[in-house]
Design an enzyme around this catalytic site. Structure first.
Site, PDB file in Angstrom:
ATOM      1  N   CYS A  42     -11.170  96.796  24.185  1.00  0.00           N
ATOM      2  CA  CYS A  42      -9.567  97.770  23.049  1.00  0.00           C
ATOM      3  C   CYS A  42      -8.661  97.379  24.139  1.00  0.00           C
ATOM      4  O   CYS A  42      -8.684  97.424  25.365  1.00  0.00           O
ATOM      5  CB  CYS A  42     -10.233  99.208  22.911  1.00  0.00           C
ATOM      6  SG  CYS A  42      -8.460  99.590  22.012  1.00  0.00           S
ATOM      7  N   ASP A  44      -6.909  99.509  24.972  1.00  0.00           N
ATOM      8  CA  ASP A  44      -5.502 100.652  25.181  1.00  0.00           C
ATOM      9  C   ASP A  44      -6.265 100.898  27.105  1.00  0.00           C
ATOM     10  O   ASP A  44      -7.158  99.747  27.639  1.00  0.00           O
ATOM     11  CB  ASP A  44      -7.465 101.839  24.825  1.00  0.00           C
ATOM     12  CG  ASP A  44      -6.833 103.433  25.399  1.00  0.00           C
ATOM     13  OD1 ASP A  44      -6.509 103.996  26.482  1.00  0.00           O
ATOM     14  OD2 ASP A  44      -7.312 104.291  25.077  1.00  0.00           O
ATOM     15  N   ARG A  46      -6.138 102.403  29.210  1.00  0.00           N
ATOM     16  CA  ARG A  46      -6.809 103.682  30.090  1.00  0.00           C
ATOM     17  C   ARG A  46      -8.458 102.866  30.240  1.00  0.00           C
ATOM     18  O   ARG A  46      -9.501 103.164  31.082  1.00  0.00           O
ATOM     19  CB  ARG A  46      -7.431 104.694  29.160  1.00  0.00           C
ATOM     20  CG  ARG A  46      -6.518 105.693  29.696  1.00  0.00           C
ATOM     21  CD  ARG A  46      -6.376 107.193  28.299  1.00  0.00           C
ATOM     22  NE  ARG A  46      -6.850 106.065  26.960  1.00  0.00           N
ATOM     23  CZ  ARG A  46      -6.638 107.577  26.345  1.00  0.00           C
ATOM     24  NH1 ARG A  46      -7.388 108.770  26.232  1.00  0.00           N
ATOM     25  NH2 ARG A  46      -6.680 106.589  24.513  1.00  0.00           N
ATOM     26  N   HIS A  98     -14.753 102.108  23.115  1.00  0.00           N
ATOM     27  CA  HIS A  98     -15.262 103.521  23.913  1.00  0.00           C
ATOM     28  C   HIS A  98     -14.403 104.758  23.070  1.00  0.00           C
ATOM     29  O   HIS A  98     -14.177 104.523  22.224  1.00  0.00           O
ATOM     30  CB  HIS A  98     -13.993 103.050  24.209  1.00  0.00           C
ATOM     31  CG  HIS A  98     -12.325 103.599  23.935  1.00  0.00           C
ATOM     32  ND1 HIS A  98     -11.691 104.495  24.526  1.00  0.00           N
ATOM     33  CD2 HIS A  98     -11.647 102.261  23.369  1.00  0.00           C
ATOM     34  CE1 HIS A  98     -10.161 104.537  23.368  1.00  0.00           C
ATOM     35  NE2 HIS A  98     -10.386 102.780  23.187  1.00  0.00           N
ATOM     36  N   CYS A 101     -10.944 106.410  20.947  1.00  0.00           N
ATOM     37  CA  CYS A 101     -10.637 105.330  20.831  1.00  0.00           C
ATOM     38  C   CYS A 101      -9.522 105.399  19.769  1.00  0.00           C
ATOM     39  O   CYS A 101     -10.268 106.083  18.497  1.00  0.00           O
ATOM     40  CB  CYS A 101     -11.112 104.072  20.193  1.00  0.00           C
ATOM     41  SG  CYS A 101     -10.130 102.819  19.148  1.00  0.00           S
TER      42      CYS A 101
HETATM   43 CO    CO Z   1      -9.372 101.564  21.461  1.00  0.00          CO
END
Ligand code: CO
Length: 226
Positions: A42, A44, A46, A98, A101
């Site tokens: 992803c 993301d 993090r 994750h 999400c």
């Molecule tokens: Co995500």
């Protein structure tokens, strides 16, 4: 003109630090990359691919998009898979989702966010496919976490069913396709038990991962993001 001088300064410090440990590091990498792994994760911020598995530059080929999707009409992702498999000859493909999400949550909630809704339709297909299991869960947090898990399993299947991976298996190339999920709250990866190494294994691993996710109730690990 605006300069991101902080980031550029950090880059100089990182390059200097790296060279101080290994003077040939960059000249060696500039000549050749030989990663054994392709990471599909992803976007993301993090979930930084290399960092969470402790890998240095050159060790992992990476593709990231919102909600770690592998869509059969997405030339971008398919091109990455093709190059990784045929040119770099990676040995492992890891689809890593994750918990928490935001893309998966938006799909679950039917949020109207604009252009991205079209992309997240692919996550909603996963929801439709597993509707009874998802709706049997009591809280949105549990449904969200389960959706994150099921989405990884479905994307692993999409990788396995891609023409690139099927062709390379048919030619005897050794590639395994894995499904992992990362916990934002503890920094740990969980293996969803796929590890597919041949086209004939797809159905069995799919059933296994699906049953495991349902039985082990990992989905309570991470509450939904507000
Ligand atoms: Co995500």
């Amino acid at each position: 003109m605006r300069l991101l001088s902080q980031l550029l300064a950090k880059n100089r410090a990182w390059a200097a630090e790296t060279t101080s440990h290994d003077p040939e590091f960059f000249s060696r990498l500039a000549r050749l990359q030989t990663p054994k792994y392709l990471w599909i994760g992803c976007s993301d911020s993090r979930v930084p691919a290399n960092q969470i598995v402790g890998m240095a530059p050159g060790e992992m080929f990476v593709h990231r998009n919102v909600a770690n999707l592998v869509v059969h009409t997405d030339l971008n992702c398919l091109s990455v898979i093709q190059y990784a498999v045929e040119a770099l000859r990676v040995e492992h493909i890891i689809v890593c989702g994750h918990y928490g999400c935001g893309g998966v949550l938006a799909a679950l909630r039917d949020s109207k966010l604009g252009l991205i809704d079209n992309w997240l339709r692919n996550v909603q297909s996963v929801r439709s496919k597993h509707r009874s299991q998802i709706e049997s869960l009591a809280t949105e947090g549990e449904r969200h976490a389960r959706m994150c898990e099921l989405n990884v399993i479905e994307q692993v299947i999409n990788v396995c069913q891609s023409t690139v991976v099927r062709n390379s298996w048919a030619q005897g190339q050794s590639i395994s396709v894995h499904g992992w999920i990362y916990g934002l709250s503890d920094g740990l990866l969980r293996d969803l038990g796929m590890g597919v190494t041949a086209e004939t294994e797809i159905d069995a691993y799919y059933e296994l991962a699906f049953a495991r996710v349902e039985a082990e109730g990992r989905s309570t690990l991470e509450p939904a993001r507000a």
